[in-house]
Every structure is written in structure tokens, then in C-alpha cells.
Design an enzyme around this catalytic site. Structure first.
Site, PDB file in Angstrom:
ATOM      1  N   SER A 125       0.818  -1.212   0.000  1.00  0.00           N
ATOM      2  CA  SER A 125       0.000   0.000   0.000  1.00  0.00           C
ATOM      3  C   SER A 125       0.848   1.255   0.000  1.00  0.00           C
ATOM      4  O   SER A 125       0.380   2.317  -0.354  1.00  0.00           O
ATOM      5  CB  SER A 125      -0.854   0.051   1.263  1.00  0.00           C
ATOM      6  OG  SER A 125      -1.614  -1.097   1.392  1.00  0.00           O
ATOM      7  N   HIS A 146      -2.163  -3.051  -6.655  1.00  0.00           N
ATOM      8  CA  HIS A 146      -2.738  -2.639  -5.373  1.00  0.00           C
ATOM      9  C   HIS A 146      -4.264  -2.694  -5.406  1.00  0.00           C
ATOM     10  O   HIS A 146      -4.904  -1.914  -6.096  1.00  0.00           O
ATOM     11  CB  HIS A 146      -2.246  -1.215  -5.037  1.00  0.00           C
ATOM     12  CG  HIS A 146      -2.705  -0.752  -3.705  1.00  0.00           C
ATOM     13  ND1 HIS A 146      -3.143   0.524  -3.452  1.00  0.00           N
ATOM     14  CD2 HIS A 146      -2.809  -1.418  -2.527  1.00  0.00           C
ATOM     15  CE1 HIS A 146      -3.490   0.622  -2.190  1.00  0.00           C
ATOM     16  NE2 HIS A 146      -3.302  -0.539  -1.606  1.00  0.00           N
ATOM     17  N   GLU A 158      -4.671  -0.148  -8.574  1.00  0.00           N
ATOM     18  CA  GLU A 158      -3.542   0.641  -9.056  1.00  0.00           C
ATOM     19  C   GLU A 158      -2.452  -0.330  -9.522  1.00  0.00           C
ATOM     20  O   GLU A 158      -2.102  -1.262  -8.792  1.00  0.00           O
ATOM     21  CB  GLU A 158      -3.014   1.542  -7.938  1.00  0.00           C
ATOM     22  CG  GLU A 158      -4.006   2.635  -7.569  1.00  0.00           C
ATOM     23  CD  GLU A 158      -3.692   3.347  -6.260  1.00  0.00           C
ATOM     24  OE1 GLU A 158      -3.878   4.567  -6.195  1.00  0.00           O
ATOM     25  OE2 GLU A 158      -3.285   2.681  -5.286  1.00  0.00           O
ATOM     26  N   ASN A 196      -4.238   6.041  -1.513  1.00  0.00           N
ATOM     27  CA  ASN A 196      -3.828   6.140  -0.110  1.00  0.00           C
ATOM     28  C   ASN A 196      -3.165   7.476   0.199  1.00  0.00           C
ATOM     29  O   ASN A 196      -3.239   7.968   1.328  1.00  0.00           O
ATOM     30  CB  ASN A 196      -2.885   4.986   0.252  1.00  0.00           C
ATOM     31  CG  ASN A 196      -3.658   3.694   0.456  1.00  0.00           C
ATOM     32  OD1 ASN A 196      -4.882   3.697   0.473  1.00  0.00           O
ATOM     33  ND2 ASN A 196      -2.940   2.595   0.600  1.00  0.00           N
TER      34      ASN A 196
END
Ligand code: CAA
Length: 315
Positions: A125, A146, A158, A196
């Protein structure tokens, strides 16, 4: 342009069967691909199998899968406790806890085990995909892939390309992500990538509001759920993500960017140390019916019915 045969991703290895790994296994197996699901011990593989059973049973209950389809999903998954088991896979997705040295060791070992065409992906992450890639002899075949929690539900992924990732690897992984029913975006290797990097400053701020007693957990969550139309409030989302995972992500982002927005609120670490890691342990900001359950039960912090009235839960 020279035509290039796409890689064979008919069998996918998944390393680590925690919240994310178990979700990724489900996504891949429900697409009709074979999965080799690896954990460090039999207790770990049993937890992964239970998570898949629980999720497919729910899908059957809701009429999303027939019992025969659910059985076929399970039949596609082979569980193993050794990395060697992924030797014949076209793609291996690593989803172990967010510790750089652990991921580097796994990638170095995978690099020696798999064939030259196999793509190695990390579901990290926030850690540097480049640093993980250079633990292998061939960083050109390493990407980030991801997923978002819950992986079977959220349709965004992602795909992280490092400065050395082979373009053919990126396009094959993008194609696979589409086959898995996801909408992929390709991004560079920057801490937190897109989602994130935007999300975690907000989550941290929410914890800080609660920690300083500016607002109750219910009010913080109601503000974002009812006031901003998000599917869940930030403290409930922290419980879903897992406070240990959230802490690691914030800490990594803070160490990389030095943006104080990402300096983890002290309460997060305290809760992790006390075992309050969120839904998976049955307690985080809220208390759940049992570990792994999404059902919130009243606890000492639940506002009294006289103030709140029946059904007025702010999560
Ligand atoms: N596994 C599989 N399926 C699940 C699930 C799970 N853990 N949780 C929910 N679902 C499914 C349900 O079966 C249901 O499916 P159907 O509609 O096909 O029947 C659907 O999702 C909706 O579930 P519910 O009705 O139970 O609950 P809901 O409508 O409140 O949705 C939610 C639950 C999907 C979690 C929703 O609240 C949500 O999207 N929340 C935000 C989650 C989010 O922001 N995730 C990103 C976290 S950040 C991250 O993941 C990145 C990282 O690196 C940590």
C-alpha cells in the site's frame, strides 16, 4: 509494432492470506483462474480457507453464486505452506504485512523459484515497489498491483510501474486486472500511490479529532457518511482496513514525505499494542459481534438510547 503473445496468467500465486490476500484469492478464483494460496503455516491456510468459505457462502445466500459455482471456486484454490508451490504460476501476487525486509526476502526467494516469464507483483500500500523489485535479479518483471478492501467488492486497482518495469509486463497486468473485473490505472512508484496518498491524511485527522475528544466516534463517522455521502465513516473504515495496517501505511508515508498529516496519531499505535486492531480482532474504534464480523454491538462508548434514539447509529 511487433505482436507479442500475452503472458499466461491461467494460474496465479497469492502469498499471504490476511484480509487483502484472502480477498485477492477470491477475486482470482471467481474469474475462473487457478490459484495457489500460500501462508506460513496450516493455521494461516485454514484462516484463508475460512475467509473464502465465509464470503462464498454469503454470495450463495444472496443469490450471487449457485452452490455449484461456489464449489468450483473452492476447487480452483490449492493451499500451501511453502513458497515452492508457486513455481508453475504465471503471476505471483504478494500480500504479506507491510514490512520492507520481509517483502524483499520473499521477492528474492520467488525470483529463484519461478520461470523467467513469471510476473511478480506486490500488493503493497505504501512501500517502495522499486526497493522490493531490486531484491530480485530481474526487476523488469516486478510491478505493484494494489487492490482495495474489500477486494471482491471494490473495482479499482492501481498498477504501479517502476522506472525499470518492462512495458509488456505493465500492459499484461493491466489486461489481467480488466479480466478480473477491475478498473486499473497505471501510476508511478510514489508513497501511497493515488488513493492512499489522498485517503490516509484524512483518516489520521479523523482519529486525531476523536483522540482529542473534539467529537465522538459516532459524530465523526456521521459527518462523513451523512454529510458527505461516503459509504462509511473514517473510524469505521480504519476498523475495516485494520489499525495495524493503517499504522504501517501512515508511518511509511510519514517517513518518506515528512508531511505531518501522515504522522500517525498516537492513539493508533496504542490501540494496536493493546490488540484493538479493528474488525479482524473484534474490537477497534467500535466493538464487533465477533472477530471478523461487520456487525457492531453496543459498548461502553455507545451513546445512550435516550440521547440518540433507536436506530440512530452514526457509523
Ligand atoms: N467480502 C466480500 N464481499 C463483501 C464484503 C467482504 N468483506 N463486504 C461486503 N461485501 C459485499 C456484500 O456481499 C454485498 O454484495 P452484494 O451487493 O453483491 O450482495 C456488497 O458488498 C455490499 O455489502 P453490504 O450490503 O453488506 O454493506 P454495504 O453496502 O454497507 O457495503 C462496503 C460495505 C462495501 C464495505 C462499503 O461500506 C464500502 O465500500 N466502504 C468503503 C470501503 C473503502 O473505502 N475501502 C478502501 C479502504 S483503503 C484500502 O483498501 C487501501 C489500502 O491499501 C489499505
Amino acid at each position: 509494432m511487433v505482436d507479442r503473445a500475452a503472458r499466461d496468467f491461467a494460474r496465479v500465486g497469492v502469498i499471504g492470506l490476511g484480509t487483502m490476500g484472502a480477498g485477492i484469492v477470491e477475486v482470482v478464483a471467481r474469474t475462473g483462474l487457478d490459484v495457489v494460496a500460500v501462508e506460513v503455516d496450516h493455521a494461516g491456510t485454514a484462516r484463508g480457507r475460512e475467509a473464502l468459505e465465509h464470503s462464498t457462502a454469503r454470495a450463495v445466500e444472496r443469490g450471487k453464486l449457485t452452490p455449484d459455482e461456489a464449489a468450483a471456486v473452492h476447487a480452483r484454490v490449492r493451499y500451501a505452506t511453502s513458497l515452492d508451490a508457486v513455481a508453475g504460476c504465471g503471476l505471483v501476487v504478494e500480500a504479506v504485512p507491510e514490512h520492507l525486509e520481509l517483502k524483499k526476502d520473499i521477492f528474492a526467494a520467488l525470483d529463484r523459484l519461478v520461470g523467467p516469464e513469471t510476473v511478480l507483483a506486490t500488493n503493497t500500500s505504501s512501500l517502495s515497489v522499486t526497493e522490493i523489485a531490486v531484491a530480485t535479479a530481474n526487476p523488469r518483471r516486478v510491478v505493484g498491483l494494489h487492490f482495495f478492501n474489500p477486494a471482491p467488492v471494490l473495482s479499482f486497482v492501481e498498477v504501479i510501474r517502476t522506472v525499470v518495469t518492462d512495458e509488456g509486463v505493465v500492459s499484461d497486468v493491466v489486461e489481467l486486472a480488466r479480466q478480473l473485473g477491475k478498473q486499473p490505472v497505471v501510476v508511478g512508484d510514489k508513497a501511497g500511490f493515488i488513493a492512499n496518498a489522498l485517503l490516509f491524511g484524512y483518516l489520521n485527522h479523523a482519529v486525531s479529532m476523536y483522540e482529542t475528544r473534539y467529537a465522538s466516534r459516532e459524530d465523526v463517522d456521521a459527518a462523513m457518511r451523512l454529510g458527505c455521502g461516503l459509504p462509511m465513516g473514517p473510524l469505521a473504515l480504519m476498523d475495516l482496513i485494520g489499525l495495524d495496517t493503517a499504522y504501517e501505511i501512515l508511518d511509511t508515508m510519514y517517513r518518506q514525505g515528512r508531511d505531518r498529516l501522515h504522522a500517525p496519531s498516537p492513539l493508533i499505535k496504542q490501540m494496536v499494542s493493546a490488540g484493538l486492531r479493528g474488525r479482524k480482532t473484534g474490537r477497534g474504534f467500535y466493538t464487533y459481534a465477533e472477530p471478523g464480523s461487520s456487525a457492531v454491538v453496543p459498548d461502553a462508548l455507545t451513546p445512550s438510547a435516550s440521547v440518540w434514539g433507536a436506530g440512530r447509529c452514526g457509523r
